[in-house]
Design an enzyme around this catalytic site. Structure first.
Site, PDB file in Angstrom:
ATOM      1  N   TYR A   1       0.831  -1.212   0.000  1.00  0.00           N
ATOM      2  CA  TYR A   1       0.000   0.000   0.000  1.00  0.00           C
ATOM      3  C   TYR A   1       0.863   1.258   0.000  1.00  0.00           C
ATOM      4  CZ  TYR A   1      -4.115   2.844   1.236  1.00  0.00           C
ATOM      5  OH  TYR A   1      -5.134   3.767   1.248  1.00  0.00           O
TER       6      TYR A   1
ATOM      7  N   LYS B   1       1.049   4.098  -2.948  1.00  0.00           N
ATOM      8  CA  LYS B   1       0.477   5.425  -2.670  1.00  0.00           C
ATOM      9  C   LYS B   1       1.554   6.510  -2.678  1.00  0.00           C
ATOM     10  CE  LYS B   1      -3.952   4.495  -2.130  1.00  0.00           C
ATOM     11  NZ  LYS B   1      -4.972   5.064  -3.006  1.00  0.00           N
TER      12      LYS B   1
HETATM   13  N1  LIG Z   1     -11.335   4.028   3.201  1.00  0.00           N
HETATM   14  C1  LIG Z   1     -10.248   4.540   3.741  1.00  0.00           C
HETATM   15  O1  LIG Z   1     -10.073   4.593   4.977  1.00  0.00           O
HETATM   16  C2  LIG Z   1      -9.180   5.155   2.865  1.00  0.00           C
HETATM   17  C3  LIG Z   1      -8.138   5.865   3.483  1.00  0.00           C
HETATM   18  C4  LIG Z   1      -7.147   6.435   2.702  1.00  0.00           C
HETATM   19  C5  LIG Z   1      -7.196   6.314   1.325  1.00  0.00           C
HETATM   20  N2  LIG Z   1      -8.211   5.606   0.741  1.00  0.00           N
HETATM   21  C6  LIG Z   1      -8.208   5.508  -0.714  1.00  0.00           C
HETATM   22  O2  LIG Z   1      -9.412   6.066  -1.214  1.00  0.00           O
HETATM   23  C7  LIG Z   1      -9.815   5.369  -2.399  1.00  0.00           C
HETATM   24  C8  LIG Z   1     -11.235   4.850  -2.222  1.00  0.00           C
HETATM   25  O3  LIG Z   1     -11.261   4.020  -1.064  1.00  0.00           O
HETATM   26  P1  LIG Z   1     -12.595   3.308  -0.560  1.00  0.00           P
HETATM   27  O4  LIG Z   1     -12.320   2.846   0.818  1.00  0.00           O
HETATM   28  O5  LIG Z   1     -13.767   4.164  -0.851  1.00  0.00           O
HETATM   29  O6  LIG Z   1     -12.572   2.018  -1.542  1.00  0.00           O
HETATM   30  P2  LIG Z   1     -13.685   0.911  -1.859  1.00  0.00           P
HETATM   31  O7  LIG Z   1     -14.829   0.983  -0.933  1.00  0.00           O
HETATM   32  O8  LIG Z   1     -12.945  -0.381  -2.014  1.00  0.00           O
HETATM   33  O9  LIG Z   1     -14.208   1.363  -3.322  1.00  0.00           O
HETATM   34  C9  LIG Z   1     -13.386   1.195  -4.430  1.00  0.00           C
HETATM   35  C10 LIG Z   1     -14.134   1.657  -5.662  1.00  0.00           C
HETATM   36  O10 LIG Z   1     -13.315   1.386  -6.808  1.00  0.00           O
HETATM   37  C11 LIG Z   1     -13.964   0.447  -7.676  1.00  0.00           C
HETATM   38  N3  LIG Z   1     -12.926  -0.430  -8.238  1.00  0.00           N
HETATM   39  C12 LIG Z   1     -12.148  -1.324  -7.570  1.00  0.00           C
HETATM   40  N4  LIG Z   1     -11.310  -1.944  -8.436  1.00  0.00           N
HETATM   41  C13 LIG Z   1     -11.565  -1.409  -9.664  1.00  0.00           C
HETATM   42  C14 LIG Z   1     -11.037  -1.626 -10.955  1.00  0.00           C
HETATM   43  N5  LIG Z   1     -10.081  -2.541 -11.171  1.00  0.00           N
HETATM   44  N6  LIG Z   1     -11.516  -0.905 -12.003  1.00  0.00           N
HETATM   45  C15 LIG Z   1     -12.497   0.024 -11.807  1.00  0.00           C
HETATM   46  N7  LIG Z   1     -13.043   0.278 -10.598  1.00  0.00           N
HETATM   47  C16 LIG Z   1     -12.583  -0.444  -9.546  1.00  0.00           C
HETATM   48  C17 LIG Z   1     -14.958  -0.268  -6.761  1.00  0.00           C
HETATM   49  O11 LIG Z   1     -16.043  -0.865  -7.463  1.00  0.00           O
HETATM   50  P3  LIG Z   1     -15.932  -2.392  -8.031  1.00  0.00           P
HETATM   51  O12 LIG Z   1     -15.388  -3.233  -6.922  1.00  0.00           O
HETATM   52  O13 LIG Z   1     -17.322  -2.733  -8.449  1.00  0.00           O
HETATM   53  O14 LIG Z   1     -14.985  -2.306  -9.202  1.00  0.00           O
HETATM   54  C18 LIG Z   1     -15.430   0.908  -5.915  1.00  0.00           C
HETATM   55  O15 LIG Z   1     -16.304   1.737  -6.641  1.00  0.00           O
HETATM   56  C19 LIG Z   1      -8.776   4.248  -2.607  1.00  0.00           C
HETATM   57  O16 LIG Z   1      -7.798   4.686  -3.509  1.00  0.00           O
HETATM   58  C20 LIG Z   1      -8.182   4.070  -1.216  1.00  0.00           C
HETATM   59  O17 LIG Z   1      -6.877   3.561  -1.243  1.00  0.00           O
HETATM   60  C21 LIG Z   1      -9.199   5.013   1.459  1.00  0.00           C
END
Ligand SMILES: NC(=O)c1ccc[n+]([C@@H]2O[C@H](COP(=O)([O-])OP(=O)(O)OC[C@H]3O[C@@H](n4cnc5c(N)ncnc54)[C@H](OP(=O)(O)O)[C@@H]3O)[C@@H](O)[C@H]2O)c1
Length: 259
Positions: A158, A162
């Site tokens: 990760y 990132k």
């Molecule tokens: N949640 C946290 O605490 C957090 C903290 C820091 C940073 N982030 C970052 O913020 C971003 C969003 O996080 P999240 O927690 O909201 O993630 P999430 O709930 O896993 O959502 C990921 C989204 O991306 C889509 N996706 C996944 N693989 C894909 C692919 N190969 N092609 C196209 N779409 C794809 C998923 O839909 P499908 O599965 O249907 O494709 C979903 O819409 C990420 O980059 C994560 O690293 C999150």
């Protein structure tokens, strides 16, 4: 504050749930026309309907797997066909894989480099010509505080992806400034939403996660997708006209970096 985003065209990757969906909803709420993508068509269509109903905005759902090399161009072509241009790109697609570095395989590295880095770099490359045609634009990468500073063991995949994203964004900002394209990264801390990874960890280990929040989150709670979206919407707008090449945390004080 009027962000003057009415009728701008925004593309949000990973917009079917969580942070990406929150960002798409916030941009639509500011009057943008929004294209979202994800792999699971049913979820994506439902998100597009929900955002459209809530905001009255035109929301285009394009089901693609961005780790497929040809998908980014297909997504951009479809957005151009329907909206005639792109002004804002938010690269939110991504995920985490936790394991000790010694146990990581080449397949793990290939998978996370594709998902967390190359998918977003490729999509950005595909969008730049359209932004140049409009005379400028705003590109935002959703990175993580754990691309800015160490989050702990089991996070080498990760962290490496990132932090690479944040450094590539910085160079893009320098290269694209003459074209009027601003490029920034946003670094969320731990963000909880129903069905998300932190929500699942709280369900699995409520006491452990309560301790994590006490020890790590100065505001005493997880962040929300809407709180990340508020920063993204500002960066997308001309109100952020002097901000480029930045990586801005939105983490409730969770990060320990002084810069
Ligand atoms: N949640 C946290 O605490 C957090 C903290 C820091 C940073 N982030 C970052 O913020 C971003 C969003 O996080 P999240 O927690 O909201 O993630 P999430 O709930 O896993 O959502 C990921 C989204 O991306 C889509 N996706 C996944 N693989 C894909 C692919 N190969 N092609 C196209 N779409 C794809 C998923 O839909 P499908 O599965 O249907 O494709 C979903 O819409 C990420 O980059 C994560 O690293 C999150």
């Amino acid at each position: 504050m009027d962000l003057k985003l009415s009728d701008r065209v925004a593309l949000v990757s990973g917009g079917s749930r969580g942070i990406g969906k929150g960002i798409a909803r916030a941009l639509a709420g500011e009057g943008c026309r929004v294209a979202i993508c994800a792999r699971t068509k049913a979820d994506l269509d439902a998100a597009a309907r929900e955002i459209g109903d809530a905001t009255g905005a035109q929301v285009l759902a394009v089901p693609v797997d961005l780790t497929d090399r040809s998908a980014a161009q297909r997504l951009v072509d479809r957005a151009l066909e329907v909206f005639g241009g792109v002004d804002i790109l938010v690269n939110s697609v991504g995920g985490n894989r936790r394991k000790p570095f010694e146990q990581t395989t080449d397949e793990d590295w290939d998978e996370l480099l594709q998902l967390n880095l190359l998918a977003s770099l490729r999509l950005t490359r595909c969008v730049i010509p359209a932004m140049k045609e409009r005379g400028g634009g705003s590109v935002i990468f959703i990175a993580s505080i754990w691309g800015r500073e160490a989050g702990g063991p089991n996070l080498s995949l990760y962290h490496a992806t990132k932090s690479a994203m944040i450094s590539a964004a910085k160079i893009m900002a320098l290269e694209l400034a003459p074209a009027g394209i601003r490029v920034n990264s946003v670094a969320p801390g731990s963000v909880r939403f129903p069905g998300g990874s932190w929500d699942r960890r709280v369900q699995d280990d409520p006491e452990g996660m309560a301790k994590f929040v006490r020890d790590s989150m100065p505001l005493g709670r997880f962040g929300t997708a809407d709180e990340v979206a508020n920063l993204v919407v500002f960066l997308a707008s001309d109100r952020a006209s002097l901000i480029t090449g930045a990586c801005i945390p939105v983490d409730g004080g969770q990060g320990k970096s002084i810069i």
